[in-house]
Design a protein around this motif. Sequence first.
Motif, PDB file in Angstrom:
ATOM      1  N   ARG A 434      99.772 -38.689  62.916  1.00  0.00           N
ATOM      2  CA  ARG A 434     100.260 -37.661  61.984  1.00  0.00           C
ATOM      3  C   ARG A 434     100.291 -38.186  60.550  1.00  0.00           C
ATOM      4  O   ARG A 434      99.915 -37.498  59.606  1.00  0.00           O
ATOM      5  N   ILE A 435     100.744 -39.415  60.411  1.00  0.00           N
ATOM      6  CA  ILE A 435     100.820 -40.000  59.062  1.00  0.00           C
ATOM      7  C   ILE A 435      99.427 -40.166  58.478  1.00  0.00           C
ATOM      8  O   ILE A 435      99.156 -39.802  57.336  1.00  0.00           O
ATOM      9  N   ILE A 436      98.539 -40.724  59.291  1.00  0.00           N
ATOM     10  CA  ILE A 436      97.175 -40.963  58.807  1.00  0.00           C
ATOM     11  C   ILE A 436      96.527 -39.651  58.364  1.00  0.00           C
ATOM     12  O   ILE A 436      95.904 -39.564  57.300  1.00  0.00           O
ATOM     13  N   GLU A 437      96.693 -38.620  59.169  1.00  0.00           N
ATOM     14  CA  GLU A 437      96.084 -37.329  58.824  1.00  0.00           C
ATOM     15  C   GLU A 437      96.731 -36.738  57.581  1.00  0.00           C
ATOM     16  O   GLU A 437      96.066 -36.087  56.772  1.00  0.00           O
ATOM     17  N   ALA A 438      98.043 -36.956  57.412  1.00  0.00           N
ATOM     18  CA  ALA A 438      98.714 -36.472  56.202  1.00  0.00           C
ATOM     19  C   ALA A 438      98.203 -37.194  54.957  1.00  0.00           C
ATOM     20  O   ALA A 438      98.308 -36.690  53.845  1.00  0.00           O
ATOM     21  N   HIS A 439      97.646 -38.373  55.179  1.00  0.00           N
ATOM     22  CA  HIS A 439      97.082 -39.126  54.059  1.00  0.00           C
ATOM     23  C   HIS A 439      95.590 -38.838  53.889  1.00  0.00           C
ATOM     24  O   HIS A 439      94.919 -39.495  53.099  1.00  0.00           O
ATOM     25  N   GLY A 440      95.099 -37.904  54.655  1.00  0.00           N
ATOM     26  CA  GLY A 440      93.684 -37.550  54.553  1.00  0.00           C
ATOM     27  C   GLY A 440      92.773 -38.541  55.234  1.00  0.00           C
ATOM     28  O   GLY A 440      91.563 -38.556  54.997  1.00  0.00           O
ATOM     29  N   GLY A 441      93.329 -39.410  56.085  1.00  0.00           N
ATOM     30  CA  GLY A 441      92.524 -40.412  56.768  1.00  0.00           C
ATOM     31  C   GLY A 441      92.178 -40.001  58.182  1.00  0.00           C
ATOM     32  O   GLY A 441      92.420 -38.860  58.586  1.00  0.00           O
ATOM     33  N   THR A 442      91.627 -40.929  58.925  1.00  0.00           N
ATOM     34  CA  THR A 442      91.256 -40.646  60.314  1.00  0.00           C
ATOM     35  C   THR A 442      91.718 -41.795  61.193  1.00  0.00           C
ATOM     36  O   THR A 442      91.896 -42.926  60.723  1.00  0.00           O
TER      37      THR A 442
END
Lengths: 462, 225
Positions: A434-442
Amino acid sequence: MMRSLQGRLIVLVGACSTAGLLVFGVIVCLIVESRLWAQFDNGMRERLLQLTQLVEQRDGKIEYEWNESGATAIQAVGERVTCWDGDRVIAVLPENAEPLPLTMIAADQRLSPLELDGERARVIAMPFVPRLDEDDTSGPVETITLAVARPIGDIISTIGIIRWSLTTAAGLALALTMACVWIAVRRGLAPIHIATRAIAEVTPHRLDQPIRNVDSQPSELHPLLTTINQLVSSLRVAMERERTLSGEIAHEMRTPLAGLRAKFDVALSKPRSSEELRGLIEDCSRINDDVTSMIESLMATVVPVTCEGKPFERVSLTQSVESCILHYDDRLTQRGLQISHQIEDGVQAFGSEHATRIVVRNLIDNAVSYADTGTTIEIECCQVGDTARLAILNQASQFPAKKIDQVFERFWRADASRSKSEAHSGLGLALTKRIIEAHGGTIAASYSKPFFKIVAQWGLHA
Amino acid sequence: MRILVVEDYEPVRSAVVQALTEEGFAVDAASDGPDGLWLAQTSEHDVLVLDIMLPELNGVEIVRQLRAENNDVPILLLTALDAVEQRVQGLDSGADDYLVKPFSMAELLARLRALVRRRFGDSSSVISIGGLAIDTAARNVTVNGEAIAMTAGEYKLIELLARRRGEVITRSEIWQSLYDMNSETTSNVVDVYIGYLRKKLRAAGLDSIIETRRGLGYVMQEPTP
């Protein structure tokens, strides 16, 4: 303010119909009236021309052949003669004579209104030179003005009847139009009532059976009902997800709550020494820590990931990884694990420093917790183009390969039990994703027995 | 009575073990499926308390394996899984009872006592033999209505003999039923406790309720007039 669609349509159509009928009625009325008046005036003009033939000058006086005109009464007042010809009045007078009450008579045959014996009338006047008697040698012929007046009561009455008829017809037409509009609107809105009934049958307990037989409904409703079905399906999926989550939370909470309850029951079952009670309280405190940790992780997975209100910034991934590894020395020794790492200097990620630390900690913690005893964990941290990359590989020979797609699901554990570590609630990787996706990452996980690998990537820009 | 507790969550396991021990049961404990199965297969237990979501081997699988081996030990499943289908699956696998977490320790103990009663064919919590009456719920012993004070060890022994009345029980069986695998006592302690019991019963007027069968063991039966 009218909120009913049916009411609005009826009012709108009614207003338009009324305006249309009004304009139409006025135009028809004006045309008819003008034609009537024209006909009336033409008759007077013809009569006027006939009368001019009856006037002649003899011995210097004007004479009138009244009998030929069909006059019924003649009254002479000085130089002025007034002759009633049926319902007409004919006035013949010299140009310099005292004017008649027909004061508005003009030389240009202008039509003017007047009252004739208390009745409204119209008059037409024409100056002309009467013919000279054959034997008259009295001198020049005088120009006289001949006027013809006629009551207009009949024509006013006729116009009144026409107006009344038109008004009545317009009223009936309006009423008919409104009735037709009402019926049309009712019929036009019928599909909405059908749709309402169909939607009303969808209850919270029947979300798995949205509106049925869409094809049998009016075709105008198909897009609406199909959209509603899609909405209900989405709602059902969302509710199912929430229900599952609630069930999972309830299930996850049962075990620590059972621990607490069991400890309390044991503590209260008989008198205890202070030492025993202290031990039981410490056990309860540890369980409380487990529950608190689980709830915090859970909250982090269900509420928006924030960075304490701070804007994203470039954070050092290198530093986060290096400092995190240091914290695991004891556990690595305890489990006979080793870490082999390739960490580039100056690797930066764009995001929240706090959140980035959580991601790094969760990924390393996961590897340390579940790696096979006595194996080596490989950590790679590097910059790849515009992304920061963290890859962690560990051996997990007992990992169920078929469940690799579930590793980021909440409460999922490779081993459903709690014996590996009390602190592992199955939320760490879910939170990490969830955090990674919130940062636009994968983030992605893969397994090729016995190697379990997770690769996380952050962007370098907003 | 000897009970095996298989539970991976340490706080629950330790609390249950402590409560059962204080209730007078001999308790063995395991924290994962394979260990639990091994203990159940290799030791005699009067009841098993099994969690379902155990490491490496599911509790329901353990029940199935034990039943497949004709092991008829009463099993109580103690789990957080509360759905009806999960209860049905647990009971259908061969378990005798199902208790959902969180649970009341008093209820767990009552269910275990009921399982023990059923195992030995008793319908009541009071076992009566001659003038001897043992209230297994209140854990007290009376002879002809007179209460007899007993230590925990003596009570465990008399309850075991009473439950298996008329049946010769070997010293080894008695030892296994009364002591868990971590006990450091020897089988000699059985003879010592038998002696204590006989002395107390004799004093209360019951002389020959516990008989010695040489080379076999002990049997409790109604005294012959």
